[in-house]
Scaffold this motif. Structure first.
Motif, PDB file in Angstrom:
ATOM      1  N   LEU A  26       0.828  -1.203   0.000  1.00  0.00           N
ATOM      2  CA  LEU A  26       0.000   0.000   0.000  1.00  0.00           C
ATOM      3  C   LEU A  26       0.863   1.255   0.000  1.00  0.00           C
ATOM      4  N   LEU A  27       1.924   1.220   0.815  1.00  0.00           N
ATOM      5  CA  LEU A  27       2.827   2.377   0.863  1.00  0.00           C
ATOM      6  C   LEU A  27       3.521   2.578  -0.474  1.00  0.00           C
ATOM      7  N   ALA A  28       4.002   1.482  -1.061  1.00  0.00           N
ATOM      8  CA  ALA A  28       4.673   1.580  -2.356  1.00  0.00           C
ATOM      9  C   ALA A  28       3.722   2.078  -3.424  1.00  0.00           C
ATOM     10  N   GLY A  29       2.477   1.607  -3.374  1.00  0.00           N
ATOM     11  CA  GLY A  29       1.509   1.987  -4.394  1.00  0.00           C
ATOM     12  C   GLY A  29       1.100   3.435  -4.331  1.00  0.00           C
ATOM     13  N   CYS A  30       1.224   4.059  -3.154  1.00  0.00           N
ATOM     14  CA  CYS A  30       0.817   5.467  -3.036  1.00  0.00           C
ATOM     15  C   CYS A  30       2.005   6.412  -3.095  1.00  0.00           C
ATOM     16  N   GLY A  31       3.154   5.927  -3.536  1.00  0.00           N
ATOM     17  CA  GLY A  31       4.296   6.808  -3.771  1.00  0.00           C
ATOM     18  C   GLY A  31       5.237   6.997  -2.614  1.00  0.00           C
ATOM     19  N   PHE A  32       5.146   6.161  -1.599  1.00  0.00           N
ATOM     20  CA  PHE A  32       6.014   6.321  -0.427  1.00  0.00           C
ATOM     21  C   PHE A  32       7.489   6.217  -0.801  1.00  0.00           C
ATOM     22  N   ASN A  33       7.814   5.316  -1.725  1.00  0.00           N
ATOM     23  CA  ASN A  33       9.212   5.096  -2.086  1.00  0.00           C
ATOM     24  C   ASN A  33       9.706   6.037  -3.187  1.00  0.00           C
ATOM     25  N   ARG A 163      15.013  17.128 -12.495  1.00  0.00           N
ATOM     26  CA  ARG A 163      13.670  17.599 -12.864  1.00  0.00           C
ATOM     27  C   ARG A 163      12.601  16.657 -12.315  1.00  0.00           C
ATOM     28  N   ILE A 164      12.836  15.360 -12.468  1.00  0.00           N
ATOM     29  CA  ILE A 164      11.864  14.376 -11.987  1.00  0.00           C
ATOM     30  C   ILE A 164      11.760  14.419 -10.462  1.00  0.00           C
ATOM     31  N   TYR A 165      12.904  14.475  -9.786  1.00  0.00           N
ATOM     32  CA  TYR A 165      12.919  14.503  -8.324  1.00  0.00           C
ATOM     33  C   TYR A 165      12.260  15.771  -7.786  1.00  0.00           C
ATOM     34  N   ASN A 166      12.646  16.920  -8.323  1.00  0.00           N
ATOM     35  CA  ASN A 166      12.072  18.179  -7.842  1.00  0.00           C
ATOM     36  C   ASN A 166      10.570  18.257  -8.097  1.00  0.00           C
ATOM     37  N   THR A 167      10.124  17.694  -9.214  1.00  0.00           N
ATOM     38  CA  THR A 167       8.700  17.681  -9.514  1.00  0.00           C
ATOM     39  C   THR A 167       7.925  16.867  -8.478  1.00  0.00           C
ATOM     40  N   SER A 168       8.509  15.765  -8.039  1.00  0.00           N
ATOM     41  CA  SER A 168       7.848  14.922  -7.034  1.00  0.00           C
ATOM     42  C   SER A 168       7.669  15.659  -5.712  1.00  0.00           C
ATOM     43  N   LEU A 169       8.572  16.574  -5.409  1.00  0.00           N
ATOM     44  CA  LEU A 169       8.468  17.333  -4.164  1.00  0.00           C
ATOM     45  C   LEU A 169       7.361  18.376  -4.210  1.00  0.00           C
ATOM     46  N   LYS A 170       6.843  18.655  -5.418  1.00  0.00           N
ATOM     47  CA  LYS A 170       5.850  19.731  -5.567  1.00  0.00           C
ATOM     48  C   LYS A 170       4.499  19.255  -6.077  1.00  0.00           C
ATOM     49  N   THR A 171       4.352  17.956  -6.327  1.00  0.00           N
ATOM     50  CA  THR A 171       3.106  17.466  -6.906  1.00  0.00           C
ATOM     51  C   THR A 171       2.527  16.336  -6.055  1.00  0.00           C
ATOM     52  N   LEU A 172       1.209  16.197  -6.134  1.00  0.00           N
ATOM     53  CA  LEU A 172       0.512  15.132  -5.412  1.00  0.00           C
ATOM     54  C   LEU A 172       0.661  13.811  -6.155  1.00  0.00           C
ATOM     55  N   LEU A 176       2.929  15.090  -0.322  1.00  0.00           N
ATOM     56  CA  LEU A 176       2.446  14.824   1.036  1.00  0.00           C
ATOM     57  C   LEU A 176       3.476  14.027   1.827  1.00  0.00           C
ATOM     58  N   TRP A 177       4.108  13.054   1.164  1.00  0.00           N
ATOM     59  CA  TRP A 177       5.170  12.304   1.838  1.00  0.00           C
ATOM     60  C   TRP A 177       6.343  13.227   2.177  1.00  0.00           C
ATOM     61  N   ALA A 178       6.643  14.159   1.275  1.00  0.00           N
ATOM     62  CA  ALA A 178       7.739  15.105   1.537  1.00  0.00           C
ATOM     63  C   ALA A 178       7.412  16.010   2.720  1.00  0.00           C
ATOM     64  N   LYS A 179       6.151  16.379   2.853  1.00  0.00           N
ATOM     65  CA  LYS A 179       5.752  17.305   3.912  1.00  0.00           C
ATOM     66  C   LYS A 179       5.675  16.641   5.284  1.00  0.00           C
ATOM     67  N   PHE A 180       5.210  15.407   5.313  1.00  0.00           N
ATOM     68  CA  PHE A 180       4.946  14.779   6.596  1.00  0.00           C
ATOM     69  C   PHE A 180       5.917  13.659   6.962  1.00  0.00           C
ATOM     70  N   TRP A 181       6.683  13.165   6.003  1.00  0.00           N
ATOM     71  CA  TRP A 181       7.589  12.059   6.313  1.00  0.00           C
ATOM     72  C   TRP A 181       9.028  12.387   5.939  1.00  0.00           C
ATOM     73  N   PHE A 182       9.271  12.655   4.654  1.00  0.00           N
ATOM     74  CA  PHE A 182      10.642  12.967   4.207  1.00  0.00           C
ATOM     75  C   PHE A 182      10.871  14.473   4.314  1.00  0.00           C
ATOM     76  N   THR A 183      10.839  14.965   5.534  1.00  0.00           N
ATOM     77  CA  THR A 183      10.896  16.407   5.757  1.00  0.00           C
ATOM     78  C   THR A 183      12.257  17.010   5.434  1.00  0.00           C
ATOM     79  N   ASP A 184      13.292  16.163   5.344  1.00  0.00           N
ATOM     80  CA  ASP A 184      14.625  16.685   5.023  1.00  0.00           C
ATOM     81  C   ASP A 184      14.904  16.686   3.523  1.00  0.00           C
ATOM     82  N   ALA A 185      13.932  16.240   2.724  1.00  0.00           N
ATOM     83  CA  ALA A 185      14.113  16.222   1.274  1.00  0.00           C
ATOM     84  C   ALA A 185      13.966  17.637   0.714  1.00  0.00           C
TER      85      ALA A 185
END
Length: 209
Positions: A26-33, A163-172, A176-185
């Motif tokens: 479930l975590l993998a499927g919702c983009g956790f990784n 580009r791909i990495y930075n986009t993930s930090l700004k898109t749903l 959400l994982w960046a905001k609440f889990w990977f806060t140092d990203a």
């Protein structure tokens, strides 16, 4: 009177493993990784950029010595290459500093300065037919050209990975994982000087006057 509280039955040993097996997909499927995976990919691409720039720096001493043997009086151009190489190699940028804009700018400017100095040196070589025919110089020139091509490819791959990495930090949903889990990203810096801007204008030695 003694009151006894019945102990809660322990979970079977297999149950935690089953729960983990259910949760992980479930975590993998919702983009956790997604974020850590793309971050590592960007860092790997950066390592290749550094490898190719170091390869170029290692070629320069032999190139300068070879040119000096045929064009010693071009001391100003040769010295400019030596100084540019020294400046470029002094500025290091490890993968854990890719989110630092000042450090990335300093690294980029150092490498751009070396590219410009090399371009001027190769323009000077055009005036020395004997040097251009020297087998050692031809081998070095071929290695340098190959390295410049590898640098261009490594830069392109890094820019795309960032580009791909930075986009993930700004898109749903990954933001959400960046905001609440990977806060140092943090977003990584990327090259802002286009390849075509790294080329210096043709050197005019007075032939057009």
């Amino acid at each position: 009177m003694t009151i006894r509280i019945a102990a809660r039955p322990a979970l079977p040993p297999v149950l935690p493993a089953l729960l983990l097996a259910l949760v992980l997909p479930l975590l993998a499927g919702c983009g956790f990784n997604t974020i850590p995976t793309q971050e590592e990919q960007a860092k790997a691409a950066w390592s290749e950029v550094l490898n190719q720039y170091q390869r170029r720096a290692d070629l320069i001493p032999n190139l300068v010595e070879t040119v000096k043997g045929y064009a010693a009086h071009e001391s100003e151009t040769l010295q400019a290459v030596v100084e540019a190489r020294a400046k470029a190699t002094q500025v290091t940028l490890p993968a854990d500093a890719l989110s630092n804009p000042e450090a990335f700018k300093a690294f980029q400017e150092g490498q751009a300065g070396l590219t410009s100095a090399l371009s001027r040196l190769l323009a000077v070589v055009e005036n020395y037919p004997d040097l251009k025919a020297n087998q050692n110089f031809l081998a070095l020139q071929a290695q340098l050209e190959g390295t410049e091509n590898r640098i261009a490819v490594a830069r392109r791959d890094y820019i795309e990975a960032v580009r791909i990495y930075n986009t993930s930090l700004k898109t749903l949903p990954t933001m959400l994982w960046a905001k609440f889990w990977f806060t140092d990203a943090k977003p990584f810096e990327t090259f802002t000087i286009p390849d075509e801007k790294l080329e210096t204008p043709k050197v005019d030695f007075g032939k057009s006057k």
